[in-house]
Design a protein around this motif. Structure first.
Motif, mmCIF file in Angstrom:
data_model
loop_
_atom_site.group_PDB
_atom_site.id
_atom_site.type_symbol
_atom_site.label_atom_id
_atom_site.label_comp_id
_atom_site.label_asym_id
_atom_site.label_seq_id
_atom_site.Cartn_x
_atom_site.Cartn_y
_atom_site.Cartn_z
ATOM 1 N N PRO A 108 -36.275 -45.477 10.817
ATOM 2 C CA PRO A 108 -36.063 -46.002 11.890
ATOM 3 C C PRO A 108 -35.695 -47.366 11.736
ATOM 4 O O PRO A 108 -34.896 -48.044 12.579
ATOM 5 N N ASN A 109 -36.391 -48.271 10.758
ATOM 6 C CA ASN A 109 -36.084 -49.856 10.484
ATOM 7 C C ASN A 109 -35.285 -49.959 9.600
ATOM 8 O O ASN A 109 -35.316 -51.043 8.864
ATOM 9 N N ALA A 110 -34.262 -49.111 9.128
ATOM 10 C CA ALA A 110 -33.326 -49.066 8.108
ATOM 11 C C ALA A 110 -32.481 -50.423 8.349
ATOM 12 O O ALA A 110 -31.986 -50.970 9.404
ATOM 13 N N ASP A 111 -32.072 -51.479 7.261
ATOM 14 C CA ASP A 111 -31.301 -52.256 7.239
ATOM 15 C C ASP A 111 -29.962 -52.239 7.972
ATOM 16 O O ASP A 111 -29.229 -53.161 8.549
ATOM 17 N N ALA A 112 -29.268 -51.127 7.374
ATOM 18 C CA ALA A 112 -27.949 -50.827 8.033
ATOM 19 C C ALA A 112 -27.945 -49.355 8.303
ATOM 20 O O ALA A 112 -28.258 -48.577 7.391
ATOM 21 N N LYS A 113 -27.360 -48.834 9.546
ATOM 22 C CA LYS A 113 -27.226 -47.305 9.929
ATOM 23 C C LYS A 113 -25.907 -47.054 10.104
ATOM 24 O O LYS A 113 -25.094 -47.828 10.971
ATOM 25 N N VAL A 114 -25.186 -46.035 9.607
ATOM 26 C CA VAL A 114 -23.941 -45.460 9.764
ATOM 27 C C VAL A 114 -23.925 -44.059 10.307
ATOM 28 O O VAL A 114 -24.804 -43.269 9.714
ATOM 29 N N TYR A 115 -23.187 -43.841 11.294
ATOM 30 C CA TYR A 115 -23.092 -42.311 11.545
ATOM 31 C C TYR A 115 -21.589 -42.024 11.347
ATOM 32 O O TYR A 115 -20.623 -42.350 11.776
ATOM 33 N N LEU A 116 -21.229 -41.082 10.329
ATOM 34 C CA LEU A 116 -20.038 -40.824 9.973
ATOM 35 C C LEU A 116 -19.502 -39.457 10.212
ATOM 36 O O LEU A 116 -20.467 -38.549 9.749
ATOM 37 N N THR A 117 -18.478 -39.431 10.844
ATOM 38 C CA THR A 117 -18.111 -38.108 11.454
ATOM 39 C C THR A 117 -16.706 -37.749 11.037
ATOM 40 O O THR A 117 -15.932 -38.563 10.634
ATOM 41 N N ALA A 118 -16.216 -36.785 11.444
ATOM 42 C CA ALA A 118 -14.768 -36.186 11.488
ATOM 43 C C ALA A 118 -14.622 -35.114 12.076
ATOM 44 O O ALA A 118 -15.653 -34.283 12.253
ATOM 45 N N SER A 119 -13.407 -34.563 12.576
ATOM 46 C CA SER A 119 -13.317 -33.469 13.381
ATOM 47 C C SER A 119 -13.539 -32.177 12.562
ATOM 48 O O SER A 119 -13.559 -32.207 11.650
ATOM 49 N N ALA A 120 -13.934 -31.277 13.143
ATOM 50 C CA ALA A 120 -14.279 -29.976 12.513
ATOM 51 C C ALA A 120 -13.183 -29.416 11.695
ATOM 52 O O ALA A 120 -13.097 -29.003 10.649
ATOM 53 N N GLU A 121 -11.867 -29.552 12.314
ATOM 54 C CA GLU A 121 -10.543 -29.234 11.543
ATOM 55 C C GLU A 121 -10.524 -30.012 10.182
ATOM 56 O O GLU A 121 -10.250 -29.468 9.152
ATOM 57 N N ALA A 122 -10.541 -31.364 10.247
ATOM 58 C CA ALA A 122 -10.468 -32.095 9.040
ATOM 59 C C ALA A 122 -11.409 -31.759 7.960
ATOM 60 O O ALA A 122 -11.276 -31.591 6.965
ATOM 61 N N ARG A 123 -12.703 -31.399 8.427
ATOM 62 C CA ARG A 123 -13.701 -31.273 7.472
ATOM 63 C C ARG A 123 -13.580 -29.779 6.893
ATOM 64 O O ARG A 123 -13.599 -29.652 5.703
ATOM 65 N N ALA A 124 -12.838 -28.780 7.586
ATOM 66 C CA ALA A 124 -12.644 -27.659 7.004
ATOM 67 C C ALA A 124 -11.402 -27.738 6.151
ATOM 68 O O ALA A 124 -11.567 -27.215 5.085
ATOM 69 N N GLU A 125 -10.300 -28.543 6.524
ATOM 70 C CA GLU A 125 -9.439 -28.535 5.453
ATOM 71 C C GLU A 125 -10.034 -29.253 4.304
ATOM 72 O O GLU A 125 -9.305 -28.688 2.970
ATOM 73 N N ARG A 126 -10.823 -30.062 4.286
ATOM 74 C CA ARG A 126 -11.459 -30.819 2.887
ATOM 75 C C ARG A 126 -11.974 -29.736 2.031
ATOM 76 O O ARG A 126 -12.075 -29.653 1.072
ATOM 77 N N MET B 266 -41.656 -57.204 3.996
ATOM 78 C CA MET B 266 -40.505 -56.224 4.169
ATOM 79 C C MET B 266 -40.350 -55.582 2.616
ATOM 80 O O MET B 266 -40.784 -56.205 1.794
ATOM 81 N N GLY B 267 -40.132 -54.259 2.718
ATOM 82 C CA GLY B 267 -40.091 -53.663 1.643
ATOM 83 C C GLY B 267 -38.552 -53.652 1.285
ATOM 84 O O GLY B 267 -37.648 -54.599 1.412
ATOM 85 N N PHE B 268 -38.258 -52.523 0.365
ATOM 86 C CA PHE B 268 -36.857 -52.808 -0.255
ATOM 87 C C PHE B 268 -35.564 -51.978 0.840
ATOM 88 O O PHE B 268 -35.945 -51.524 1.751
ATOM 89 N N PRO B 269 -34.413 -52.773 0.484
ATOM 90 C CA PRO B 269 -33.375 -52.527 1.664
ATOM 91 C C PRO B 269 -33.102 -51.003 1.705
ATOM 92 O O PRO B 269 -33.234 -50.294 0.729
ATOM 93 N N VAL B 270 -32.723 -50.426 2.794
ATOM 94 C CA VAL B 270 -32.382 -49.037 3.151
ATOM 95 C C VAL B 270 -31.118 -49.035 3.871
ATOM 96 O O VAL B 270 -31.147 -49.796 4.997
ATOM 97 N N ILE B 271 -30.415 -48.224 3.444
ATOM 98 C CA ILE B 271 -28.761 -47.990 4.135
ATOM 99 C C ILE B 271 -29.069 -46.325 4.804
ATOM 100 O O ILE B 271 -29.262 -45.581 3.858
ATOM 101 N N THR B 272 -28.878 -46.210 5.681
ATOM 102 C CA THR B 272 -28.861 -44.622 6.180
ATOM 103 C C THR B 272 -27.505 -44.213 6.630
ATOM 104 O O THR B 272 -26.657 -45.043 7.199
ATOM 105 N N ILE B 273 -26.965 -43.225 6.032
ATOM 106 C CA ILE B 273 -25.742 -42.574 6.449
ATOM 107 C C ILE B 273 -25.996 -41.092 6.943
ATOM 108 O O ILE B 273 -26.241 -40.471 6.054
ATOM 109 N N ASP B 274 -25.881 -40.932 8.360
ATOM 110 C CA ASP B 274 -25.973 -39.601 8.950
ATOM 111 C C ASP B 274 -24.730 -39.225 9.102
ATOM 112 O O ASP B 274 -23.673 -39.880 9.395
ATOM 113 N N GLY B 275 -24.471 -37.917 9.745
ATOM 114 C CA GLY B 275 -23.432 -37.450 10.111
ATOM 115 C C GLY B 275 -23.194 -35.886 9.509
ATOM 116 O O GLY B 275 -24.343 -35.306 8.808
ATOM 117 N N PRO B 276 -22.238 -35.219 10.294
ATOM 118 C CA PRO B 276 -22.228 -33.817 9.668
ATOM 119 C C PRO B 276 -21.704 -33.282 8.378
ATOM 120 O O PRO B 276 -21.058 -34.391 7.681
#
Ligand code: DC
Length: 236
Positions: A146-164, A1-11
Motif C-alpha cells: 500500500p505504500n508503493a512509490d508508484a502504482k499503476v492499474y493497467l487494463t484493456a477491453s476483454a475483446e482486445a485481451r482475447a485478440e492478443r 525508507m526501504g527499497f523502491p516498489v512499483i506496483t502494476i495491477d490489472g486483469p
C-alpha cells in the motif's frame, strides 16, 4: 525508507507481464509475478485432488487444506540471461506448465480464499527487502504494497485481451478459439473483481491506463514517465 516498489495491477492480458519485465530490466529491479504464485497454488491444489469439476465451490475444509499446501511450498524465481524467469517449485521448473487457461482458472479459484492470500502475503512483501521491486498482480497497490512509490492499474477491453491471446497462441502454433477465450476471460474477470478477499481494483492513488489502443512501447513510455514524476530515476 526501504527499497523502491512499483506496483502494476490489472486483469490478465492487459500487457502487465511485458511492461513489468521491461521496467525490471530498465531499473535493474527484481520482478514479482504474483499471478504465478496463485497459478502454482492452483496447480498444486488440483494435483492434490482439491479442485474438482463436479464441485465448483470450495468449502472451509478445502480452504484450510489449500492454505496448508501453500505454506509448505518452496518457490524460487530464477531470472535467466534470456530475460525469461524460471519458476522452480519443490525442485521442478513449472514456468511453462502454469501458463495455460486451465491453470489460470484454478488460480482464480484459490485466489478467492483469504487463508491462501494470507499465506502468500509475507513471501511477497519480503521480495522488496533487499532490492527495488516491480510487483505484477491484482492487489499489489491495494493490499500487498500500500505504500508503493508508484502504482499503476493497467487494463484493456476483454475483446482486445482475447485478440492478443489468440495471436499469442497462434504464434506458438497452437489452436485458438476466440469465442471460448473471450468467455473464459470474462468469467475470470468477474471472479477476480467480485470476490470479497482483495478484489482486483485500482488503488485510489494509481495511474489508470487502458492499453486497448496502445502499443507495448507506448505503455512502457507512459508508465516510465509516471514513475519519473514519482521520483524514480531511470538513469542508473
Ligand atoms: O495474472 P495471472 O493471470 O497470472 O493471475 C492468475 C490468477 O491469480 C488470476 O485469476 C487472479 C489471481 N491473482 C490474484 O488474485 N492476485 C494477484 N496478486 C495475482 C493474481
Amino acid at each position: 525508507m526501504g527499497f523502491p516498489v512499483i506496483t502494476i495491477d490489472g486483469p490478465s492480458g492487459a500487457g502487465k507481464g511485458t511492461v513489468c519485465l521491461r521496467l525490471a530490466q530498465a531499473l535493474n529491479y527484481r520482478l514479482l509475478d504474483s499471478g504465478a504464485l496463485y497459478r502454482i497454488v492452483g496447480l498444486k491444489a488440483f494435483e492434490a485432488g482439491l479442485l474438482k469439476q463436479d464441485k465448483p465451490d470450495l468449502d472451509a475444509d478445502d480452504e484450510v487444506n489449500i492454505a496448508q499446501i501453500t505454506e509448505q511450498l518452496d518457490i524460487q524465481f530464477l531470472p535467466q540471461a534470456s530475460g525469461q524467469v524460471d519458476i522452480v517449485v519443490d525442485g521442478h521448473n513449472v514456468a511453462g506448465e502454469i501458463r495455460n487457461e486451465t491453470v489460470g482458472g484454478y488460480a482464480s479459484k484459490v485466489a478467492a480464499l483469504p487463508k491462501v492470500r494470507a499465506a502468500l502475503l509475507a513471501l511477497q512483501q519480503d521480495m522488496a527487502n533487499d532490492s527495488g521491486l516491480i510487483a505484477d498482480g491484482r492487489d499489489m497497490g491495494t493490499v500487498v504494497f500500500p505504500n508503493a512509490d508508484a502504482k499503476v492499474y493497467l487494463t484493456a477491453s476483454a475483446e482486445a485481451r482475447a485478440e492478443r491471446r489468440v495471436a499469442q497462441l497462434q504464434q506458438a502454433g497452437q489452436q485458438a478459439d476466440y469465442a471460448a477465450i473471450l468467455q473464459s476471460i470474462q468469467d475470470r474477470d468477474a471472479r477476480d473483481e467480485n470476490r470479497s478477499a482483495s478484489p482486483s481494483k485500482p488503488a485510489p492513488d494509481a495511474l489508470l491506463l487502458d492499453s486497448s489502443e496502445l502499443s507495448a512501447d507506448q505503455v512502457f513510455t507512459q508508465i516510465k514517465n509516471f514513475c519519473q514524476q514519482k521520483g524514480i530515476s531511470f538513469s542508473a
